[in-house]
Design a protein around this motif. Structure first.
Motif, PDB file in Angstrom:
ATOM      1  N   SER A  36       0.820  -1.215   0.000  1.00  0.00           N
ATOM      2  CA  SER A  36       0.000   0.000   0.000  1.00  0.00           C
ATOM      3  C   SER A  36       0.854   1.265   0.000  1.00  0.00           C
ATOM      4  CB  SER A  36      -0.936   0.007   1.208  1.00  0.00           C
ATOM      5  OG  SER A  36      -0.194  -0.099   2.409  1.00  0.00           O
ATOM      6  N   ARG A  37       2.178   1.123   0.044  1.00  0.00           N
ATOM      7  CA  ARG A  37       3.086   2.276  -0.061  1.00  0.00           C
ATOM      8  C   ARG A  37       3.260   2.730  -1.506  1.00  0.00           C
ATOM      9  NH1 ARG A  37       8.574   0.179   2.228  1.00  0.00           N
ATOM     10  NH2 ARG A  37       9.179   2.352   1.860  1.00  0.00           N
ATOM     11  N   TYR A  38       2.923   1.843  -2.467  1.00  0.00           N
ATOM     12  CA  TYR A  38       3.271   2.101  -3.859  1.00  0.00           C
ATOM     13  C   TYR A  38       2.020   2.418  -4.671  1.00  0.00           C
ATOM     14  CZ  TYR A  38       7.184  -0.577  -1.966  1.00  0.00           C
ATOM     15  OH  TYR A  38       8.209  -1.041  -1.166  1.00  0.00           O
ATOM     16  N   PHE A  39       1.984   3.604  -5.238  1.00  0.00           N
ATOM     17  CA  PHE A  39       0.837   4.047  -6.044  1.00  0.00           C
ATOM     18  C   PHE A  39       1.252   5.289  -6.827  1.00  0.00           C
ATOM     19  CE2 PHE A  39       0.704   5.911  -1.824  1.00  0.00           C
ATOM     20  CZ  PHE A  39       0.510   7.267  -2.080  1.00  0.00           C
ATOM     21  N   TYR A  40       0.368   5.773  -7.669  1.00  0.00           N
ATOM     22  CA  TYR A  40       0.582   7.014  -8.415  1.00  0.00           C
ATOM     23  C   TYR A  40      -0.436   8.050  -7.947  1.00  0.00           C
ATOM     24  CZ  TYR A  40       2.836   3.755 -11.706  1.00  0.00           C
ATOM     25  OH  TYR A  40       3.606   2.783 -12.286  1.00  0.00           O
ATOM     26  N   ALA A  41       0.006   9.290  -7.863  1.00  0.00           N
ATOM     27  CA  ALA A  41      -0.907  10.395  -7.570  1.00  0.00           C
ATOM     28  C   ALA A  41      -0.407  11.629  -8.316  1.00  0.00           C
ATOM     29  CB  ALA A  41      -0.992  10.665  -6.075  1.00  0.00           C
ATOM     30  N   ILE A  42      -1.289  12.248  -9.094  1.00  0.00           N
ATOM     31  CA  ILE A  42      -0.923  13.415  -9.905  1.00  0.00           C
ATOM     32  C   ILE A  42      -1.825  14.584  -9.521  1.00  0.00           C
ATOM     33  CG2 ILE A  42      -0.833  14.369 -12.250  1.00  0.00           C
ATOM     34  CD1 ILE A  42      -0.188  11.593 -13.268  1.00  0.00           C
ATOM     35  N   SER A  43      -1.206  15.704  -9.163  1.00  0.00           N
ATOM     36  CA  SER A  43      -1.986  16.875  -8.745  1.00  0.00           C
ATOM     37  C   SER A  43      -2.223  17.861  -9.891  1.00  0.00           C
ATOM     38  CB  SER A  43      -1.284  17.598  -7.596  1.00  0.00           C
ATOM     39  OG  SER A  43      -0.012  18.077  -7.999  1.00  0.00           O
ATOM     40  N   ASP A  44      -1.367  17.843 -10.921  1.00  0.00           N
ATOM     41  CA  ASP A  44      -1.523  18.847 -11.973  1.00  0.00           C
ATOM     42  C   ASP A  44      -0.826  18.397 -13.252  1.00  0.00           C
ATOM     43  OD1 ASP A  44      -2.457  21.445 -12.845  1.00  0.00           O
ATOM     44  OD2 ASP A  44      -0.371  22.102 -12.819  1.00  0.00           O
ATOM     45  N   ILE A  45      -1.458  18.682 -14.385  1.00  0.00           N
ATOM     46  CA  ILE A  45      -0.846  18.485 -15.697  1.00  0.00           C
ATOM     47  C   ILE A  45      -1.025  19.779 -16.483  1.00  0.00           C
ATOM     48  CG2 ILE A  45      -0.881  17.207 -17.871  1.00  0.00           C
ATOM     49  CD1 ILE A  45      -1.920  14.795 -16.372  1.00  0.00           C
ATOM     50  N   LYS A  46       0.070  20.309 -16.995  1.00  0.00           N
ATOM     51  CA  LYS A  46       0.017  21.536 -17.793  1.00  0.00           C
ATOM     52  C   LYS A  46       0.398  21.219 -19.234  1.00  0.00           C
ATOM     53  CE  LYS A  46       1.068  24.774 -14.034  1.00  0.00           C
ATOM     54  NZ  LYS A  46      -0.333  25.202 -13.934  1.00  0.00           N
ATOM     55  N   VAL A  47      -0.467  21.628 -20.157  1.00  0.00           N
ATOM     56  CA  VAL A  47      -0.192  21.505 -21.596  1.00  0.00           C
ATOM     57  C   VAL A  47      -0.539  22.849 -22.227  1.00  0.00           C
ATOM     58  CG1 VAL A  47      -0.637  20.263 -23.732  1.00  0.00           C
ATOM     59  CG2 VAL A  47      -0.779  19.048 -21.539  1.00  0.00           C
ATOM     60  N   GLN A  48       0.476  23.602 -22.607  1.00  0.00           N
ATOM     61  CA  GLN A  48       0.274  24.910 -23.212  1.00  0.00           C
ATOM     62  C   GLN A  48       0.446  24.763 -24.725  1.00  0.00           C
ATOM     63  OE1 GLN A  48      -0.474  27.341 -21.157  1.00  0.00           O
ATOM     64  NE2 GLN A  48      -0.352  29.247 -22.314  1.00  0.00           N
ATOM     65  N   GLY A  49      -0.494  25.302 -25.478  1.00  0.00           N
ATOM     66  CA  GLY A  49      -0.398  25.186 -26.933  1.00  0.00           C
ATOM     67  C   GLY A  49      -1.468  25.998 -27.621  1.00  0.00           C
ATOM     68  N   ARG A  50      -1.674  25.686 -28.893  1.00  0.00           N
ATOM     69  CA  ARG A  50      -2.692  26.375 -29.685  1.00  0.00           C
ATOM     70  C   ARG A  50      -3.283  25.403 -30.699  1.00  0.00           C
ATOM     71  NH1 ARG A  50       1.999  28.998 -31.786  1.00  0.00           N
ATOM     72  NH2 ARG A  50       1.404  30.906 -30.724  1.00  0.00           N
ATOM     73  N   CYS A  51      -4.468  25.715 -31.174  1.00  0.00           N
ATOM     74  CA  CYS A  51      -5.035  24.934 -32.267  1.00  0.00           C
ATOM     75  C   CYS A  51      -4.156  25.061 -33.496  1.00  0.00           C
ATOM     76  CB  CYS A  51      -6.431  25.446 -32.615  1.00  0.00           C
ATOM     77  SG  CYS A  51      -7.677  25.165 -31.350  1.00  0.00           S
ATOM     78  N   LYS A  52      -3.947  23.965 -34.184  1.00  0.00           N
ATOM     79  CA  LYS A  52      -3.243  24.041 -35.458  1.00  0.00           C
ATOM     80  C   LYS A  52      -4.242  24.418 -36.535  1.00  0.00           C
ATOM     81  CE  LYS A  52      -0.441  21.621 -38.834  1.00  0.00           C
ATOM     82  NZ  LYS A  52       0.269  20.380 -39.230  1.00  0.00           N
ATOM     83  N   CYS A  53      -4.009  25.583 -37.152  1.00  0.00           N
ATOM     84  CA  CYS A  53      -4.893  26.074 -38.213  1.00  0.00           C
ATOM     85  C   CYS A  53      -4.135  26.320 -39.504  1.00  0.00           C
ATOM     86  CB  CYS A  53      -5.590  27.356 -37.758  1.00  0.00           C
ATOM     87  SG  CYS A  53      -6.570  27.182 -36.241  1.00  0.00           S
ATOM     88  N   ASN A  54      -2.911  25.793 -39.594  1.00  0.00           N
ATOM     89  CA  ASN A  54      -2.094  25.914 -40.804  1.00  0.00           C
ATOM     90  C   ASN A  54      -1.849  27.362 -41.199  1.00  0.00           C
ATOM     91  OD1 ASN A  54      -1.470  23.102 -41.757  1.00  0.00           O
ATOM     92  ND2 ASN A  54      -3.695  22.938 -41.581  1.00  0.00           N
ATOM     93  N   LEU A  55      -1.812  28.254 -40.198  1.00  0.00           N
ATOM     94  CA  LEU A  55      -1.566  29.689 -40.402  1.00  0.00           C
ATOM     95  C   LEU A  55      -2.656  30.347 -41.234  1.00  0.00           C
ATOM     96  CD1 LEU A  55       2.321  29.767 -40.895  1.00  0.00           C
ATOM     97  CD2 LEU A  55       1.001  30.229 -38.825  1.00  0.00           C
ATOM     98  N   HIS A  56      -3.886  29.789 -41.137  1.00  0.00           N
ATOM     99  CA  HIS A  56      -5.033  30.343 -41.862  1.00  0.00           C
ATOM    100  C   HIS A  56      -6.137  30.834 -40.920  1.00  0.00           C
ATOM    101  CE1 HIS A  56      -3.489  29.432 -45.755  1.00  0.00           C
ATOM    102  NE2 HIS A  56      -3.559  28.125 -45.636  1.00  0.00           N
ATOM    103  N   ALA A  57      -5.868  30.939 -39.608  1.00  0.00           N
ATOM    104  CA  ALA A  57      -6.889  31.415 -38.672  1.00  0.00           C
ATOM    105  C   ALA A  57      -6.207  31.988 -37.438  1.00  0.00           C
ATOM    106  CB  ALA A  57      -7.834  30.285 -38.274  1.00  0.00           C
ATOM    107  N   ASN A  58      -6.829  32.987 -36.841  1.00  0.00           N
ATOM    108  CA  ASN A  58      -6.290  33.552 -35.605  1.00  0.00           C
ATOM    109  C   ASN A  58      -7.206  33.304 -34.410  1.00  0.00           C
ATOM    110  OD1 ASN A  58      -8.401  35.262 -36.164  1.00  0.00           O
ATOM    111  ND2 ASN A  58      -7.190  37.145 -36.219  1.00  0.00           N
ATOM    112  N   ALA A  59      -8.198  32.431 -34.586  1.00  0.00           N
ATOM    113  CA  ALA A  59      -9.106  32.098 -33.488  1.00  0.00           C
ATOM    114  C   ALA A  59      -9.523  30.645 -33.609  1.00  0.00           C
ATOM    115  CB  ALA A  59     -10.339  33.004 -33.501  1.00  0.00           C
TER     116      ALA A  59
END
Length: 461
Positions: A283-306
């Protein structure tokens, strides 16, 4: 005298602050797709490459776990501390809100006390390892713009793989391997990101930097270093973004390296703190994750700004007569030439490569800004109707424009001191000019401070 020195010092400080701003800001963010201009034919459009602003992409994902019942709390379970197997006072109970640790707590607002986190069941079946797959899906192609950061509430895993998919989870490829011993876990020599070069940036490495030190209270993050890879082209503080943009346009597979539709975190072995597993205290061994950060943008092939999020789905608000979730095809009746993605070059506004209407005749031709680098390899570079050479240029077999002296570009649209030579000079020397300016301002600032101190000393009674 004192007032004059104070005013001079204030002005110099403002100049120093301006000179020490991050260099990428001077290149813009490609946030404007078009602007109105006056031409010989009246009011028209000038088209530019554009892309959405970077944002927190965890707001738009869907998370799945494999095995599906790997989250703790059903049935309730007690957990012991990894450092002390006899300290067993942490309970997980899915039926009690205060004691539950569901997957969505990996993406909620952090900063609260106590910290919220997802937690797995403990390692109950030895020697079979406790393994979990955490899949983050966007149902949309996205581009990473910053480090992926995973913060563990438990000890960091001793073995882990970060994977990505470009086809909505049908196939997967590794991004990076993590282990306390890379040779033992994955038969790979350990390597740190700072050992990569421009030529090895796309290499898949195994790192030991994030799998040790389980007892360190403030050392629980695991990273996939995006910015360190950007820095191989843009410099340590990403000052020369022009160089990075140019490489993204011209280096094969580089842009795809930072592109994905899904991300998978494969947890293969939890922190044990020792070479041997304590079979009497699993019971000492397990996984616990408090936060995941993924910073990025939609891929629009440089044809959109929103990019809009509606009915649980992301999609680009396409410009340049393009359409599709990623603006990856021309609209109906706008196929006068083959679709092409936009180009970051020339800096700072890029090339839009708009889709043009079909069968318009001689009265309408595309704006010069819609032609550029990305179209050089297409079948018809120039003709006598829609793609006419400019400034006296002559079209040769529809493959190239033969330009008069002092003009260059795909359609001879670039005049003197406008184009590759000038841009190369600007991008290559800008960082040097910035550093020189900073040094000069710093020396002047120190000189004024010395003078001001001396003057105040003379004026003091």
């Amino acid at each position: 005298m004192r007032l004059l020195l104070l005013l001079a010092l204030k002005a110099l400080w403002a100049s120093w602050c301006q000179a020490t701003q991050h260099y990428p800001a001077s290149w813009g963010h490609y946030d404007v797709c078009k602007s109105q201009v006056y031409t010989e034919d009246g009011l028209g459009w000038h088209y530019m490459a554009c892309q959405p602003e970077a944002t927190d992409m965890t707001k738009y994902l869907r998370v799945t776990l494999d095995p599906a019942n790997i989250t703790c709390g059903d049935p309730p379970e007690m957990y012991c501390a990894l450092e002390n197997p006899y300290m067993c006072n942490n309970e997980c109970d899915a039926a009690t809100e205060e004691l539950a640790h569901p997957p969505e707590l990996m993406f909620d607002f952090e900063g609260r006390n106590p910290t919220t986190f997802w937690q797995s069941t403990s390692w109950k079946k030895h020697p079979k390892p406790l393994q979990v797959n955490i899949t983050l899906s966007w149902n949309k192609t996205i581009e990473l713009t910053d480090d992926i950061v995973i913060t563990f509430e438990s000890g960091r895993p001793e073995q882990m793989v970060l994977e990505k998919s470009l086809d909505y989870g049908r196939t997967w490829q590794p991004y990076q391997f993590y282990a306390t011993d890379c040779l033992d876990a994955f038969t790979m020599e350990p390597k740190a990101v700072h050992e990569l070069t421009q030529h090895t940036l796309l290499d898949i490495i195994c790192t030991e930097d994030y799998s040790r030190g389980y007892v360190w209270k403030y050392d629980k993050t695991v990273r996939f270093e995006i910015k360190d890879r950007f820095a191989l082209f843009a410099g340590p503080r990403l000052h020369n973004m022009a160089s990075l943009y140019g490489q993204l346009d011209t280096t094969k597979n580089l842009r795809d390296f930072f592109t994905l539709t899904d991300l998978r975190i494969r947890l293969l072995r939890p922190a044990t703190g020792a070479t041997m597993v304590d079979e009497n205290n699993l019971s000492r061994y397990f996984y616990a994750i408090s936060d995941i950060k993924v910073q990025g943008r939609c891929k629009c092939n440089l044809h959109a700004n929103a990019c809009m999020f509606e009915k649980g789905k992301l999609s680009c608000e396409c410009e340049h007569n393009t359409t599709g979730p990623d603006c990856s095809r021309c609209k109906r009746h706008y196929q006068g030439r083959a679709w092409s993605m936009g180009s970051y070059l020339p800096i700072p506004k890029g090339t839009a490569n708009i889709c043009i209407q079909s069968n318009l005749g001689t009265a309408v031709r595309p704006n010069v800004s819609s032609l550029g680098v990305a179209n050089r390899n297409q079948g018809r570079v120039c003709d006598s109707v829609l793609l006419r050479c400019q400034n006296g240029g002559v079209c040769e077999q529809h493959q190239r424009c033969r330009c008069p002296p002092a003009f260059s570009g795909v359609l001879c649209e670039r005049g003197p001191c406008y184009g590759d030579p000038c841009e190369e000079l600007q991008s290559g020397q800008a960082a040097l000019h910035l550093a020189t300016t900073r040094q000069a301002l710093l020396l002047l600032l120190l000189s004024l401070i010395t003078s001001l101190t001396a003057t105040w000393g003379l004026l003091s009674p």
